[in-house]
Design an enzyme around this catalytic site. Structure first.
Site, PDB file in Angstrom:
ATOM      1  N   GLY A 203       0.780  -1.233   0.000  1.00 39.20           N
ATOM      2  CA  GLY A 203       0.000   0.000   0.000  1.00 39.20           C
ATOM      3  C   GLY A 203       0.804   1.271   0.000  1.00 39.20           C
ATOM      4  O   GLY A 203       0.215   2.353  -0.002  1.00 39.20           O
TER       5      GLY A 203
ATOM      6  N   GLU B 155       4.746  -6.103   1.880  1.00 39.24           N
ATOM      7  CA  GLU B 155       4.295  -6.514   0.541  1.00 39.24           C
ATOM      8  C   GLU B 155       4.113  -5.322  -0.388  1.00 39.24           C
ATOM      9  O   GLU B 155       3.040  -5.139  -0.968  1.00 39.24           O
ATOM     10  CB  GLU B 155       2.951  -7.248   0.664  1.00 39.24           C
ATOM     11  CG  GLU B 155       2.955  -8.430   1.617  1.00 39.24           C
ATOM     12  CD  GLU B 155       1.557  -8.991   1.853  1.00 39.24           C
ATOM     13  OE1 GLU B 155       0.552  -8.342   1.512  1.00 39.24           O
ATOM     14  OE2 GLU B 155       1.473 -10.112   2.382  1.00 39.24           O
ATOM     15  N   PRO B 156       5.129  -4.512  -0.572  1.00 38.36           N
ATOM     16  CA  PRO B 156       4.938  -3.368  -1.471  1.00 38.36           C
ATOM     17  C   PRO B 156       4.896  -3.826  -2.924  1.00 38.36           C
ATOM     18  O   PRO B 156       5.633  -4.716  -3.332  1.00 38.36           O
ATOM     19  CB  PRO B 156       6.183  -2.502  -1.230  1.00 38.36           C
ATOM     20  CG  PRO B 156       7.231  -3.454  -0.741  1.00 38.36           C
ATOM     21  CD  PRO B 156       6.513  -4.588  -0.051  1.00 38.36           C
ATOM     22  N   GLY B 157       3.996  -3.220  -3.676  1.00 39.04           N
ATOM     23  CA  GLY B 157       3.940  -3.481  -5.116  1.00 39.04           C
ATOM     24  C   GLY B 157       4.214  -2.182  -5.852  1.00 39.04           C
ATOM     25  O   GLY B 157       5.291  -1.939  -6.376  1.00 39.04           O
ATOM     26  N   ARG B 158       3.210  -1.301  -5.822  1.00 38.94           N
ATOM     27  CA  ARG B 158       3.279  -0.027  -6.541  1.00 38.94           C
ATOM     28  C   ARG B 158       4.558   0.771  -6.243  1.00 38.94           C
ATOM     29  O   ARG B 158       5.177   1.323  -7.148  1.00 38.94           O
ATOM     30  CB  ARG B 158       2.073   0.808  -6.128  1.00 38.94           C
ATOM     31  CG  ARG B 158       1.908   2.104  -6.862  1.00 38.94           C
ATOM     32  CD  ARG B 158       0.825   2.953  -6.195  1.00 38.94           C
ATOM     33  NE  ARG B 158      -0.324   2.204  -5.772  1.00 38.94           N
ATOM     34  CZ  ARG B 158      -1.436   2.037  -6.494  1.00 38.94           C
ATOM     35  NH1 ARG B 158      -1.551   2.599  -7.659  1.00 38.94           N
ATOM     36  NH2 ARG B 158      -2.438   1.318  -6.026  1.00 38.94           N
TER      37      ARG B 158
ATOM     38  N   TYR C 124     -10.386   3.748 -11.841  1.00 41.24           N
ATOM     39  CA  TYR C 124     -10.242   4.443 -10.544  1.00 41.24           C
ATOM     40  C   TYR C 124     -10.202   5.959 -10.690  1.00 41.24           C
ATOM     41  O   TYR C 124      -9.839   6.647  -9.733  1.00 41.24           O
ATOM     42  CB  TYR C 124      -8.942   4.032  -9.850  1.00 41.24           C
ATOM     43  CG  TYR C 124      -8.628   2.570  -9.845  1.00 41.24           C
ATOM     44  CD1 TYR C 124      -9.384   1.669  -9.100  1.00 41.24           C
ATOM     45  CD2 TYR C 124      -7.557   2.071 -10.580  1.00 41.24           C
ATOM     46  CE1 TYR C 124      -9.072   0.327  -9.086  1.00 41.24           C
ATOM     47  CE2 TYR C 124      -7.239   0.727 -10.568  1.00 41.24           C
ATOM     48  CZ  TYR C 124      -8.004  -0.149  -9.821  1.00 41.24           C
ATOM     49  OH  TYR C 124      -7.691  -1.479  -9.809  1.00 41.24           O
TER      50      TYR C 124
ATOM     51  N   CYS D 159     -13.929   1.589 -28.117  1.00 41.34           N
ATOM     52  CA  CYS D 159     -15.310   2.063 -28.240  1.00 41.34           C
ATOM     53  C   CYS D 159     -16.004   2.144 -26.891  1.00 41.34           C
ATOM     54  O   CYS D 159     -16.930   1.382 -26.599  1.00 41.34           O
ATOM     55  CB  CYS D 159     -16.075   1.132 -29.169  1.00 41.34           C
ATOM     56  SG  CYS D 159     -15.259   1.055 -30.752  1.00 41.34           S
ATOM     57  N   GLU D 160     -15.535   3.024 -26.059  1.00 36.46           N
ATOM     58  CA  GLU D 160     -16.132   3.272 -24.740  1.00 36.46           C
ATOM     59  C   GLU D 160     -15.869   4.738 -24.415  1.00 36.46           C
ATOM     60  O   GLU D 160     -14.743   5.219 -24.603  1.00 36.46           O
ATOM     61  CB  GLU D 160     -15.429   2.454 -23.648  1.00 36.46           C
ATOM     62  CG  GLU D 160     -15.499   0.965 -23.811  1.00 36.46           C
ATOM     63  CD  GLU D 160     -16.578   0.329 -22.950  1.00 36.46           C
ATOM     64  OE1 GLU D 160     -17.228   1.034 -22.156  1.00 36.46           O
ATOM     65  OE2 GLU D 160     -16.767  -0.888 -23.107  1.00 36.46           O
TER      66      GLU D 160
ATOM     67  N   TYR E  96       0.416  -1.865 -12.092  1.00 39.70           N
ATOM     68  CA  TYR E  96      -0.992  -2.026 -12.481  1.00 39.70           C
ATOM     69  C   TYR E  96      -1.263  -1.425 -13.857  1.00 39.70           C
ATOM     70  O   TYR E  96      -2.355  -0.928 -14.129  1.00 39.70           O
ATOM     71  CB  TYR E  96      -1.919  -1.428 -11.400  1.00 39.70           C
ATOM     72  CG  TYR E  96      -1.630  -1.990 -10.025  1.00 39.70           C
ATOM     73  CD1 TYR E  96      -1.944  -3.311  -9.728  1.00 39.70           C
ATOM     74  CD2 TYR E  96      -1.008  -1.215  -9.037  1.00 39.70           C
ATOM     75  CE1 TYR E  96      -1.652  -3.846  -8.478  1.00 39.70           C
ATOM     76  CE2 TYR E  96      -0.719  -1.746  -7.789  1.00 39.70           C
ATOM     77  CZ  TYR E  96      -1.045  -3.059  -7.516  1.00 39.70           C
ATOM     78  OH  TYR E  96      -0.750  -3.593  -6.282  1.00 39.70           O
TER      79      TYR E  96
HETATM   80  N1  LLP Z   1      -0.716  -7.111  -0.393  1.00 39.47           N
HETATM   81  C1  LLP Z   1      -1.998  -7.432  -0.632  1.00 39.47           C
HETATM   82  C2  LLP Z   1      -2.652  -8.446   0.178  1.00 39.47           C
HETATM   83  C3  LLP Z   1      -2.693  -6.768  -1.666  1.00 39.47           C
HETATM   84  O1  LLP Z   1      -3.964  -7.075  -1.896  1.00 39.47           O
HETATM   85  C4  LLP Z   1      -2.039  -5.784  -2.435  1.00 39.47           C
HETATM   86  C5  LLP Z   1      -2.735  -5.075  -3.503  1.00 39.47           C
HETATM   87  C6  LLP Z   1      -0.682  -5.493  -2.140  1.00 39.47           C
HETATM   88  C7  LLP Z   1      -0.062  -6.175  -1.112  1.00 39.47           C
HETATM   89  C8  LLP Z   1       0.098  -4.476  -2.914  1.00 39.47           C
HETATM   90  O2  LLP Z   1      -0.427  -3.198  -2.798  1.00 39.47           O
HETATM   91  P1  LLP Z   1       0.461  -1.957  -3.308  1.00 39.47           P
HETATM   92  O3  LLP Z   1       1.703  -1.911  -2.481  1.00 39.47           O
HETATM   93  O4  LLP Z   1       0.790  -2.190  -4.729  1.00 39.47           O
HETATM   94  O5  LLP Z   1      -0.406  -0.789  -3.102  1.00 39.47           O
HETATM   95  N2  LLP Z   1      -5.159  -2.156  -9.275  1.00 39.47           N
HETATM   96  C9  LLP Z   1      -5.139  -1.153  -8.240  1.00 39.47           C
HETATM   97  C10 LLP Z   1      -4.430  -1.629  -7.002  1.00 39.47           C
HETATM   98  C11 LLP Z   1      -5.011  -2.898  -6.454  1.00 39.47           C
HETATM   99  C12 LLP Z   1      -4.221  -3.417  -5.302  1.00 39.47           C
HETATM  100  C13 LLP Z   1      -4.686  -4.763  -4.902  1.00 39.47           C
HETATM  101  N3  LLP Z   1      -3.951  -5.304  -3.812  1.00 39.47           N
HETATM  102  C14 LLP Z   1      -4.526   0.126  -8.794  1.00 39.47           C
HETATM  103  O6  LLP Z   1      -4.196   0.163  -9.968  1.00 39.47           O
HETATM  104  O7  LLP Z   1      -4.417   1.115  -8.073  1.00 39.47           O
END
Ligand code: LLP
Length: 431
Positions: A250, A284-287, A327, A353-354, A382
């Site tokens: 997050g 668990e960082p993604g973004r 979003y 086409c949206e 994402y």
């Molecule tokens: N851990 C869990 C359990 C999650 O569900 C998620 C994201 C993460 C970690 C990673 O979150 P981050 O660090 O990337 O914020 N598609 C959306 C974001 C959906 C996130 C879903 N879960 C977007 O484009 O903003």
């Protein structure tokens, strides 16, 4: 050629910068990549990914297990890069596990979350050997225990708690509130812990929370941990054998407006509390790791005015980058070759086409000609991972830049690939 660099407005990393008004990724001009690989094209900076991982590592220290949330960008090259920097992985499906295996990466630092896992997915993860499962629902316990029993292995699980904390983010990406489907509400979690404790094939090794995505404040992280600690203090069985606290992901990035989350401040607030309990941090960082490290390059096809709106029509669309449509996400959009020409307000839209097919609304851009290139910034997370084939469009190519070298890490799809599962089928079933 001048090597004088100036920052690119809206970019969250210096890897994307301007030289003589041209957008570069590290030491490669973005226009050269578009020429060679075509558009729409995702371009990733390897150095930015390394840098972000190092920032998180510095903040949380060597004892932390950093599990990259691979749903953000599951390109095999991105996974390899993060593994090389010392990351483990957060997976949410058997398919993501297959990606780690296809990239020949170890799975022992992987955690497996998901609100409803299937038996084959649990089995595959048990065979691969993972750090632990994040359990989100009571109904998973008998299934996990049965797989553990069948394999003669006591499965390590962390319980995902829903602490009912407001993450202050978009409703679709908020996950830690009581009305969300994720985790077990604190009020019901005591029973779940006891159910795990009764299962000889399960071992409760930690607690997990994930509050939502794109958080910009440390307060929800602190509140969540405080609530989890209060919960654990409610009964002895809740703390037994617990060694890990998985604080989820997050970590928010700037998206050209304001500041990214101060990851150092999150660590400073949480680590002393975790140390006092002897809980090892898992994150668990993604973004945060990959978002700023990517851009989507698109070519202008034309322009038109309709009513009060001036549209710039480009070759990337909502199927390539869904975030604006889904979003209302705002990604900075810049010309790849900046000019000093006057700007005007435009909507940047794709060919799908949206009416929801837009990349940006009410943006200031100079006049564009067909063939000009635009870059949609901070799309490393994402972006490609949520791309689809809607309107029978091929998903974009992806390249990874390292210094002055670019490597194709995903070829543009072909139409043959798109239709492969629909041709030459000789299967019928008569009921
Ligand atoms: N851990 C869990 C359990 C999650 O569900 C998620 C994201 C993460 C970690 C990673 O979150 P981050 O660090 O990337 O914020 N598609 C959306 C974001 C959906 C996130 C879903 N879960 C977007 O484009 O903003």
């Amino acid at each position: 050629m001048t090597s004088h660099r100036t920052p690119c407005p809206g970019a969250g990393t210096a890897a994307f910068h301007l030289r003589a008004g041209e957008l570069w990724c590290e030491d490669v001009p973005v226009a050269r990549l578009a020429e060679r690989y075509g558009t729409p094209l995702y371009v990733y900076s390897g150095a930015s990914i390394d840098e972000r991982l190092a920032t998180v590592r510095r903040a949380f220290g060597e004892r932390a297990t950093i599990c990259y949330a691979m749903k953000a960008n599951s390109n095999l090259a991105v996974l390899r890069r993060l593994h090389a920097g010392g990351a483990g992985f957060d997976l949410v499906s058997g398919g993501e596990l297959r990606r780690l295996q296809a990239a020949a990466l170890p799975t022992n630092q992987a955690v497996f979350a998901g609100v409803a896992k299937e038996r084959w997915e649990i089995e595959a993860a048990v065979l691969a050997g993972i750090l632990f499962f994040n359990v989100e629902s009571l109904h998973e316990l008998p299934l996990l225990a049965a797989v553990g029993c069948a394999h003669g292995k006591r499965l390590r699980v962390a319980l995902r708690l829903n602490p009912d904390v407001d993450a202050g983010t978009h409703a679709y990406i908020s996950t830690g509130k009581k009305e969300n489907k994720f985790g077990v509400a604190l009020a019901a979690a005591g029973d779940t812990v006891e159910a795990i404790a009764r299962e000889r094939w399960l071992q409760l090794v930690g607690y997990h929370v994930h509050l939502g995505s794109q958080l910009r404040s440390i307060d929800p992280y602190v509140q969540a941990l405080d609530r989890v600690m209060a919960f654990v203090d409610g009964a002895a069985v809740r703390g037994r054998e617990v060694t890990h606290y998985d604080l989820g992901g997050g970590f928010g990035i700037a998206y050209g407006q304001g500041e990214a989350l101060d990851v150092g401040a999150v660590a400073a607030a949480l680590l002393p509390k975790l140390q006092a309990r002897g809980w090892q941090p898992v994150l668990e960082p993604g973004r945060y790791l990959v978002g700023d490290a990517g851009i989507l390059v698109t070519r202008v096809l034309g322009e038109k005015s309709q009513g009060p709106t001036h549209f710039v029509l480009v070759d990337a669309a909502m199927n390539d980058l869904l975030r604006p449509a889904l979003y209302q996400a705002e990604h900075a959009i810049v010309p790849v070759a900046t000019t000093t020409a006057a700007t005007r307000e435009v909507d940047i839209v794709g060919p799908v086409c949206e009416t929801g097919d837009f990349l940006g609304k009410r943006r200031q851009l100079p006049a564009c000609r067909p063939g000009d290139l635009l870059a949609v910034l901070a799309t490393g997370a994402y972006g490609a991972s949520m791309a689809s084939n809607y309107n029978t469009r091929r998903r974009p190519a992806e390249v990874m830049v390292d210094g002055n070298t670019a490597r194709l890490v995903r070829a543009r799809e072909t139409f043959e690939q798109l239709m492969a599962n629909e041709v030459d089928l000789h299967e019928t079933f008569v009921a």
